[in-house]
Design a protein around this motif. Structure first.
Motif, PDB file in Angstrom:
ATOM      1  N   SER A  12       0.867  -1.179   0.000  1.00 17.16           N
ATOM      2  CA  SER A  12       0.000   0.000   0.000  1.00 17.16           C
ATOM      3  C   SER A  12       0.898   1.221   0.000  1.00 17.16           C
ATOM      4  O   SER A  12       1.923   1.234   0.679  1.00 17.16           O
ATOM      5  CB  SER A  12      -0.882   0.010   1.239  1.00 17.16           C
ATOM      6  N   TRP A  15      -4.584   5.203   4.597  1.00 19.18           N
ATOM      7  CA  TRP A  15      -5.828   5.344   3.832  1.00 19.18           C
ATOM      8  C   TRP A  15      -5.867   4.284   2.735  1.00 19.18           C
ATOM      9  O   TRP A  15      -6.920   3.696   2.468  1.00 19.18           O
ATOM     10  CB  TRP A  15      -5.946   6.732   3.198  1.00 19.18           C
ATOM     11  N   ALA A  16      -4.703   4.082   2.110  1.00 17.92           N
ATOM     12  CA  ALA A  16      -4.628   3.070   1.043  1.00 17.92           C
ATOM     13  C   ALA A  16      -4.934   1.690   1.627  1.00 17.92           C
ATOM     14  O   ALA A  16      -5.623   0.870   1.016  1.00 17.92           O
ATOM     15  CB  ALA A  16      -3.255   3.087   0.392  1.00 17.92           C
ATOM     16  N   ALA A  46      -8.597   1.392   2.301  1.00 17.10           N
ATOM     17  CA  ALA A  46      -9.396   1.279   1.075  1.00 17.10           C
ATOM     18  C   ALA A  46      -9.262  -0.100   0.441  1.00 17.10           C
ATOM     19  O   ALA A  46      -9.820  -0.354  -0.619  1.00 17.10           O
ATOM     20  CB  ALA A  46      -8.983   2.362   0.098  1.00 17.10           C
ATOM     21  N   GLY A  47      -8.490  -0.984   1.072  1.00 19.11           N
ATOM     22  CA  GLY A  47      -8.445  -2.352   0.565  1.00 19.11           C
ATOM     23  C   GLY A  47      -7.059  -2.875   0.224  1.00 19.11           C
ATOM     24  O   GLY A  47      -6.928  -3.959  -0.335  1.00 19.11           O
ATOM     25  N   ARG A  75      -2.853  -0.834  -3.235  1.00 15.98           N
ATOM     26  CA  ARG A  75      -3.178   0.357  -4.031  1.00 15.98           C
ATOM     27  C   ARG A  75      -2.486   1.557  -3.421  1.00 15.98           C
ATOM     28  O   ARG A  75      -1.872   1.466  -2.366  1.00 15.98           O
ATOM     29  CB  ARG A  75      -4.674   0.578  -4.022  1.00 15.98           C
ATOM     30  N   ALA A  94      -2.996   5.747  -2.228  1.00 14.86           N
ATOM     31  CA  ALA A  94      -3.954   6.802  -1.900  1.00 14.86           C
ATOM     32  C   ALA A  94      -3.197   8.108  -1.997  1.00 14.86           C
ATOM     33  O   ALA A  94      -2.001   8.154  -1.709  1.00 14.86           O
ATOM     34  CB  ALA A  94      -4.504   6.604  -0.500  1.00 14.86           C
ATOM     35  N   ARG A 130      -9.015  15.807   4.725  1.00 14.51           N
ATOM     36  CA  ARG A 130      -9.048  14.560   5.479  1.00 14.51           C
ATOM     37  C   ARG A 130      -7.886  14.528   6.463  1.00 14.51           C
ATOM     38  O   ARG A 130      -8.033  14.083   7.603  1.00 14.51           O
ATOM     39  CB  ARG A 130      -8.959  13.380   4.500  1.00 14.51           C
TER      40      ARG A 130
END
Ligand code: C2E
Ligand code: MG
Ligand code: MG
Length: 710
Positions: A397, A423-424, A427-428, A431, A433, A439
């Motif tokens: 991530s 955050w990445a 988000a799953g 990936r 972010a 934020r």
């Protein structure tokens, strides 16, 4: 004069160091002009060793350590290899002991060497000066003395362990001693055929030759530099070079005197220490400290555009736990190699520690440039890793920062990149972010709240409000829902939305839930003492994370036993989402409690995606309909036919399953009437009562008793 290392070198951490140092310098390294006993010498070295140790603290000035080196030279430790051996002993000792960080050690050794050379030069010049004075005197009178002095200078010149050389103002080398000549693989006579400029080296700092010319012009009297020479066998010899201008009686520049100390070993050691201080041992990548230096430099330059990728391997701990640390280490090595292979020239790839890597991307102020780099790095993980026969699919991530984004320091920027990386993950994983300032600001206070939470729990800053739940038929208070609040010393009263999910993330939810349950059960018992069978059920919200804790069931049972409340006076609410995450043993714990008579409610029903049929499999008593459902029946005009139909079928199904239905967020009379008409059992909302402190619930209960004529 020789003297041995022996006992009595003193206690304390430097005793061993002194012994080693004494042994290293024990023979023939001291000028015998000023006698010093073995004990005195040991005392001196003990003092110096202590002084060196005391300078371990980083960022302190190093002059004191330079002074220690100077003291060694001034104590007439001026023989061959004194400095070299001292540096070797100090470096070996402190590297082993680990009491001084590698980078700091390199700094201290440098300061020590400089101090020593400075003092040595002063000493030698003083000798030389005394010879010159003697010369003048001798010209007038005593030739005998001249010869003696001259012999003394010769002796110093030829025998000194430090290389010395004399050249004239045109740069011709007039004389060198054996130490200097052999340092470079020559005989003294051979070197005298050379000019100073023949001794240039590609590593020479251009400033150095400028300084030399300024010295020849008489603008300086002394220049000290670190200089590389080429040895006749081709290798590089690093030296500490002191060039002094010698003037005649009228002050005109006459000669230059050089003192040269071979510091090749120390130089190599320093390079090694420097490398070690700036590189990660496992992967060979630049380490955190080197990265922070580079980032700080980029940050300090307002014109510099740069981006940052913060990379964290996904589920690395799982690899370590499943296959062992050797496989984990190998994974890090291979991952580092893949990242490095994909980096473009100029991009700095570093390991921050653990399974975290960072990339500094120059010339990338726009987020898409940095995001491109992030994608390239994610692609590096597309193929599985082959490690000791295991085929490991590992993703990563990445948090992407473009430019400074209002951050005040490199540290803050890095922190933000780390947050973005999470955050990445959220988000799953697998990936990237991109940082979002709004934020970021929200999460910043989240971080602060999170840090303040343990103290809040310890200082009783949490308290409960209760919101009555009434029967839709006669509006009697049948239950109260306990709602936690945090009286924050600076921010005032915080709502659960501001801190409950935070407590779930940071692991404090167990302690928070325990406090809420105990308080609610105590209040319930107090009401029971006064109102007996009219006591409302107390409904307590519970997070999935609490139920998942294997000790949770015991804790709930203990609180019930200790407060002595009847199990059927307690209700536990889990949100629909929480139920979706509750299976296996935690679900069993809920069943156990349900069997004991405790009511279980599904909270905010209708906001999740749970299958209605699934409701039948849960140990439920109550379904609480979520606010959005109720809001759709605000006015006679608003309800869409489908919404009402859905509501109706939920109520029907709930009743068919034997559950009670509670409507949340009932704010208007119209809503209450419609819900009652649809057969909804109980309701909660501002129409009836706002959340209130326990004593107001007591007042309400007392008032009801009065109206009922008890
Ligand atoms: P919830 O369990 O659905 O609680 C009801 C929330 O709706 C409460 O907000 C309440 O003040 C609010 N509410 C009540 N009547 C009305 C109304 O007529 N209109 C509107 N707009 N809102 C109404 P609160 O107190 O902010 O709690 C929010 C959520 O925090 C709760 O939702 C619950 O999920 C969670 N929570 C509260 N206390 C605890 C606790 O002790 N532990 C855990 N794990 N979660 C808690
Ligand atoms: Mg609730
Ligand atoms: Mg609710």
């Amino acid at each position: 004069m020789g003297w041995e290392a022996g006992p009595g070198s003193g206690d304390g951490p430097s005793a061993d160091l002194t012994a080693r140092w004494t042994a290293a310098l024990s023979d023939g390294h001291r000028d015998h002009v000023v006698p010093m006993s073995a004990a005195e010498a040991r005392m001196l070295l003990t003092r110096l060793a202590r002084g060196f140790e005391n300078a371990a603290e980083p960022d302190e000035p190093t002059e004191q350590v330079a002074e220690l080196g100077a003291e060694l030279a001034r104590s007439h430790f001026v023989g061959d290899e004194v400095l070299g051996r001292s540096l070797a002993v100090l470096s070996a000792y402190f590297t082993e002991a680990g009491t001084i960080a590698a980078e700091r050690l390199a700094q201290l050794l440098g300061a020590f060497a400089n101090g020593y050379i400075r003092a040595f030069r002063a000493w030698l010049l003083a000798e030389q000066e005394s010879v010159r004075t003697a010369e003048i005197a001798a010209r007038r009178a005593v030739t005998e003395q001249l010869r003696a002095s001259d012999a003394r200078l010769r002796a110093v010149f030829t025998q000194a362990g430090i290389g010395t050389g004399l050249s004239d103002m045109s740069g011709r080398i007039l004389e060198v001693n054996t130490a200097f000549a052999s340092m470079l693989g020559y005989e003294p006579e051979q070197m005298c055929e050379l000019a100073v400029t023949d001794l240039t080296h590609p590593e020479d700092d251009p400033d150095m030759w400028e300084l030399y010319l300024a010295l020849l012009r008489g603008e300086h009297d002394n220049v000290q530099v670190e200089k590389a020479y080429r040895h006749r066998d081709g290798r590089t010899v690093w030296t500490n070079l002191n060039v002094s201008l010698i003037r005649d009686e009228r002050g005109r520049p006459q000669y230059t005197l050089v003192l040269v100390e071979d510091i090749s070993e120390w130089h190599a050691l320093r390079e090694r220490l420097h490398y070690r201080a700036h590189h990660d041992q496992l992967t060979g990548l630049p380490n955190r400290s080197k990265f922070i230096d580079a980032l700080t430099a980029a940050f300090a330059d307002p014109a510099a555009a740069f981006g940052l990728c913060y990379i964290d391997l996904d589920h690395f701990k799982l690899v370590n736990d499943t296959f062992g640390h050797a496989v984990g280490d190998e994974l890090l090595i291979q991952a580092a190699a893949r990242l490095r292979a994909r980096a473009r020239p100029g991009q700095l790839v570093a390991r921050m520690g653990g399974d975290e890597f960072v990339i500094l991307v120059p010339q990338a102020n726009a987020s898409d440039r940095t995001a491109e780099v992030a994608q390239t790095m994610l692609d590096a993980f597309a193929k599985p890793f082959d490690i000791q026969g295991h085929h490991l699919n590992v993703s990563a991530s990445v948090g992407v920062m473009a430019g400074r984004a209002d951050h005040r320091s490199a540290d803050e920027l890095l922190q933000a990149a780390d947050t973005t990386m999470y955050w990445a993950k959220a988000a799953g994983r697998g990936r990237y972010a991109i940082f979002d300032a709004d934020r970021g600001r929200r999460e910043h206070t989240r971080a602060e709240l999170s840090a303040a939470m343990p103290a809040a729990l310890a200082r009783d800053e949490l308290f409960l409000d209760y919101q009555p739940i009434v029967a839709l038929g006669d509006q009697r208070m049948v239950a109260v829902e306990a709602l936690v609040r945090w009286r924050h010393p600076e921010l005032g009263v915080l709502t659960p939305a501001q801190f409950v999910d935070l407590a779930e993330d940071n692991g404090h939810i167990g302690a928070l839930g325990a406090q809420v349950l105990e308080r609610a059960c105590h209040d319930s018992r107090d009401w029971h003492t006064r109102f007996h069978e009219h006591t409302p059920i107390v409904s307590v919200n519970v997070s999935a994370a609490e139920v998942a804790d294997p000790t949770w069931l015991d804790r709930v049972q203990r609180v019930i036993a200790e407060t002595g409340i009847a199990p059927d006076r307690l209700q536990l609410e889990l949100t629909e989402r929480a139920f979706m995450h509750t299976t296996g043993r935690p679900l069993q714990a809920l069943r156990t409690l349900a069997e004991a008579g405790i009511h279980i409610a599904i909270d905010d029903f209708g906001t999740g995606y749970s299958n209605l049929a699934y409701l039948g499999q849960l140990p439920l008593d109550v379904v609480k309909l979520a606010g959005p459902f109720i809001r759709c029946i605000r006015t006679p005009e608003s309800p869409g036919a489908t919404d009402l139909l859905v509501l109706e079928s939920i109520i029907e199904l709930t009743h068919a399953l034997g559950y009670t239905l509670t409507a949340e967020c009932v704010e208007t009379r119209y809503q209450a009437d419609r819900l009652a008409a649809l057969g909804c059992d109980t309701a909660q909302g501002w129409l009836f009562h706002r959340p209130m402190p326990a004593h107001r619930v007591t007042d309400l209960l007392a008032a009801t008793r009065v109206t009922m004529g008890e």
